[in-house]
Motif scaffolding. Structure first.
Motif, PDB file in Angstrom:
ATOM      1  N   LEU A  58     116.672  93.842 -32.537  1.00  0.00           N
ATOM      2  CA  LEU A  58     115.447  93.524 -31.811  1.00  0.00           C
ATOM      3  C   LEU A  58     115.559  93.944 -30.350  1.00  0.00           C
ATOM      4  O   LEU A  58     114.630  94.516 -29.775  1.00  0.00           O
ATOM      5  N   ILE A  59     116.717  93.670 -29.773  1.00  0.00           N
ATOM      6  CA  ILE A  59     116.918  93.945 -28.350  1.00  0.00           C
ATOM      7  C   ILE A  59     116.839  95.432 -28.036  1.00  0.00           C
ATOM      8  O   ILE A  59     116.210  95.844 -27.053  1.00  0.00           O
ATOM      9  N   ASP A  60     117.471  96.251 -28.875  1.00  0.00           N
ATOM     10  CA  ASP A  60     117.488  97.690 -28.567  1.00  0.00           C
ATOM     11  C   ASP A  60     116.451  98.494 -29.364  1.00  0.00           C
ATOM     12  O   ASP A  60     116.358  99.715 -29.221  1.00  0.00           O
ATOM     13  N   GLY A  61     115.693  97.797 -30.220  1.00  0.00           N
ATOM     14  CA  GLY A  61     114.616  98.460 -30.946  1.00  0.00           C
ATOM     15  C   GLY A  61     115.038  99.196 -32.192  1.00  0.00           C
ATOM     16  O   GLY A  61     114.217  99.898 -32.797  1.00  0.00           O
ATOM     17  N   THR A  62     116.300  99.029 -32.620  1.00  0.00           N
ATOM     18  CA  THR A  62     116.787  99.770 -33.786  1.00  0.00           C
ATOM     19  C   THR A  62     116.645  99.005 -35.100  1.00  0.00           C
ATOM     20  O   THR A  62     116.956  99.554 -36.159  1.00  0.00           O
ATOM     21  N   LEU A  63     116.193  97.769 -35.045  1.00  0.00           N
ATOM     22  CA  LEU A  63     116.014  96.998 -36.278  1.00  0.00           C
ATOM     23  C   LEU A  63     115.001  97.703 -37.172  1.00  0.00           C
ATOM     24  O   LEU A  63     113.957  98.170 -36.702  1.00  0.00           O
ATOM     25  N   SER A  64     115.297  97.770 -38.460  1.00  0.00           N
ATOM     26  CA  SER A  64     114.375  98.432 -39.374  1.00  0.00           C
ATOM     27  C   SER A  64     113.065  97.659 -39.470  1.00  0.00           C
ATOM     28  O   SER A  64     113.034  96.431 -39.354  1.00  0.00           O
ATOM     29  N   LYS A  65     111.973  98.390 -39.674  1.00  0.00           N
ATOM     30  CA  LYS A  65     110.677  97.741 -39.809  1.00  0.00           C
ATOM     31  C   LYS A  65     110.664  96.836 -41.031  1.00  0.00           C
ATOM     32  O   LYS A  65     110.019  95.775 -41.019  1.00  0.00           O
ATOM     33  N   GLU A  66     111.394  97.218 -42.078  1.00  0.00           N
ATOM     34  CA  GLU A  66     111.444  96.406 -43.299  1.00  0.00           C
ATOM     35  C   GLU A  66     112.060  95.034 -43.017  1.00  0.00           C
ATOM     36  O   GLU A  66     111.568  94.007 -43.503  1.00  0.00           O
ATOM     37  N   ALA A  67     113.138  95.024 -42.216  1.00  0.00           N
ATOM     38  CA  ALA A  67     113.786  93.751 -41.879  1.00  0.00           C
ATOM     39  C   ALA A  67     112.868  92.901 -41.005  1.00  0.00           C
ATOM     40  O   ALA A  67     112.777  91.678 -41.173  1.00  0.00           O
ATOM     41  N   PHE A  68     112.179  93.547 -40.076  1.00  0.00           N
ATOM     42  CA  PHE A  68     111.258  92.826 -39.199  1.00  0.00           C
ATOM     43  C   PHE A  68     110.119  92.214 -40.005  1.00  0.00           C
ATOM     44  O   PHE A  68     109.755  91.042 -39.796  1.00  0.00           O
ATOM     45  N   LEU A  69     109.565  92.967 -40.933  1.00  0.00           N
ATOM     46  CA  LEU A  69     108.481  92.448 -41.762  1.00  0.00           C
ATOM     47  C   LEU A  69     108.970  91.333 -42.689  1.00  0.00           C
ATOM     48  O   LEU A  69     108.243  90.373 -42.953  1.00  0.00           O
ATOM     49  N   PHE A  70     110.200  91.467 -43.170  1.00  0.00           N
ATOM     50  CA  PHE A  70     110.763  90.405 -44.001  1.00  0.00           C
ATOM     51  C   PHE A  70     110.825  89.113 -43.203  1.00  0.00           C
ATOM     52  O   PHE A  70     110.485  88.037 -43.710  1.00  0.00           O
ATOM     53  N   TYR A  71     111.257  89.224 -41.943  1.00  0.00           N
ATOM     54  CA  TYR A  71     111.321  88.028 -41.102  1.00  0.00           C
ATOM     55  C   TYR A  71     109.933  87.440 -40.873  1.00  0.00           C
ATOM     56  O   TYR A  71     109.755  86.212 -40.921  1.00  0.00           O
ATOM     57  N   GLN A  72     108.954  88.273 -40.604  1.00  0.00           N
ATOM     58  CA  GLN A  72     107.603  87.763 -40.401  1.00  0.00           C
ATOM     59  C   GLN A  72     107.102  87.026 -41.643  1.00  0.00           C
ATOM     60  O   GLN A  72     106.449  85.978 -41.539  1.00  0.00           O
ATOM     61  N   ALA A  73     107.397  87.577 -42.816  1.00  0.00           N
ATOM     62  CA  ALA A  73     107.000  86.916 -44.061  1.00  0.00           C
ATOM     63  C   ALA A  73     107.718  85.573 -44.207  1.00  0.00           C
ATOM     64  O   ALA A  73     107.105  84.562 -44.593  1.00  0.00           O
ATOM     65  N   GLU A  74     109.025  85.562 -43.901  1.00  0.00           N
ATOM     66  CA  GLU A  74     109.780  84.299 -43.915  1.00  0.00           C
ATOM     67  C   GLU A  74     109.127  83.294 -42.981  1.00  0.00           C
ATOM     68  O   GLU A  74     108.962  82.114 -43.316  1.00  0.00           O
ATOM     69  N   ASN A  75     108.803  83.750 -41.784  1.00  0.00           N
ATOM     70  CA  ASN A  75     108.278  82.869 -40.753  1.00  0.00           C
ATOM     71  C   ASN A  75     106.921  82.300 -41.138  1.00  0.00           C
ATOM     72  O   ASN A  75     106.633  81.125 -40.882  1.00  0.00           O
TER      73      ASN A  75
END
Length: 250
Positions: A58-75
């Motif tokens: 998240l900090i450097d912007g390299t997190l995959s979009k898939e992982a980010f979306l997974f987190y949003q769904a979790e949240n």
């Protein structure tokens, strides 16, 4: 955390040509607030969250979009439960001020769920799919909080719901101090992390924990702290699950 200190005052004088004996006054060591005990016990878990590749991505912007979306769904799924849990907890609180504050935070959780849905839509390009199940990690966390509020003592219940506030205060400051904003697709989403107004909210939430712990003996305080740390561990589990995109195994 308070530091134990001893202050020593020596008084000497002469009376009738003789030296008065030295006397020492030792101040009582300040007692730790419960929040300080809890934070100290949970700090290794927060340190692990700060070092986690999810956070660093998240900090450097390299997190995959898939992982980010997974987190949003979790949240989204987690916040659906958390809002209800806070509302039920409000009914158990003896202080009318605390009760009204918890109701407000329940409403804030509903608003946060809406924000998570907006974020999901922004990055996915379409609305959240309601058929998406809650992840095992989010189910464990939400279920534990609901269980604590329904069946555990009030201090343990309060401690169980506080890490959702406290962890993001701690992680938020770390992210705000280290985030790389250029060419980071998550910079906008991270902009609210470390916000001073949110830090004040964390302080108000932890003060409720302090009030619950005030009359407890050492053993009961330890149980309350264990409840807090358990929830902090589940915060780590949700981030780890998002990074690994851990769904139901069967």
């Amino acid at each position: 955390m308070f530091t134990r200190r001893h202050s020593l005052k020596l008084f000497a004088g002469m009376l009738a040509g003789s030296l008065m004996p030295l006397t020492a006054t030792v101040s009582a060591a300040p007692v730790l607030l419960w929040r300080e005990e809890a934070a100290r016990a949970a700090q290794p878990v927060v340190d692990a969250m700060m070092k986690h590749p999810f956070t660093q991505g998240l900090i450097d912007g390299t997190l995959s979009k898939e992982a980010f979306l997974f987190y949003q769904a979790e949240n989204i799924r987690y916040l659906e439960s958390y809002a209800k849990t806070l509302r039920y907890l409000a009914d158990r609180l003896p202080s009318e001020a605390d009760k009204q504050q918890m109701i407000q935070w329940s409403e804030d959780a509903v608003a946060a769920e809406g924000w998570a849905r907006d974020t999901y839509r922004e990055f996915k390009g379409r609305d959240f799919d309601e058929s998406i199940e809650i992840s095992p990690a989010a189910q464990l966390y939400a279920g534990w909080e609901a269980q604590a509020v329904a069946f555990e003592s009030l201090p343990v219940a309060v401690a169980a719901i506080l890490p959702c506030f406290w962890v993001y205060g701690e992680i938020g400051r770390y992210i705000a101090d280290n985030v790389k904003k250029e060419k980071n697709p998550y910079a906008g989403w991270l902009a609210g992390y470390g916000d001073s107004a949110y830090i004040e909210t964390v302080d108000r939430a932890m003060a409720i924990g302090d009030n619950q712990a005030r009359e407890l003996d050492d053993d009961a305080r330890a149980v309350m702290t264990h409840s807090f740390v358990k929830s902090v561990r589940m915060e780590w589990m949700m981030w780890n699950a998002a990074f690994k995109k851990e769904g139901w195994p069967v």
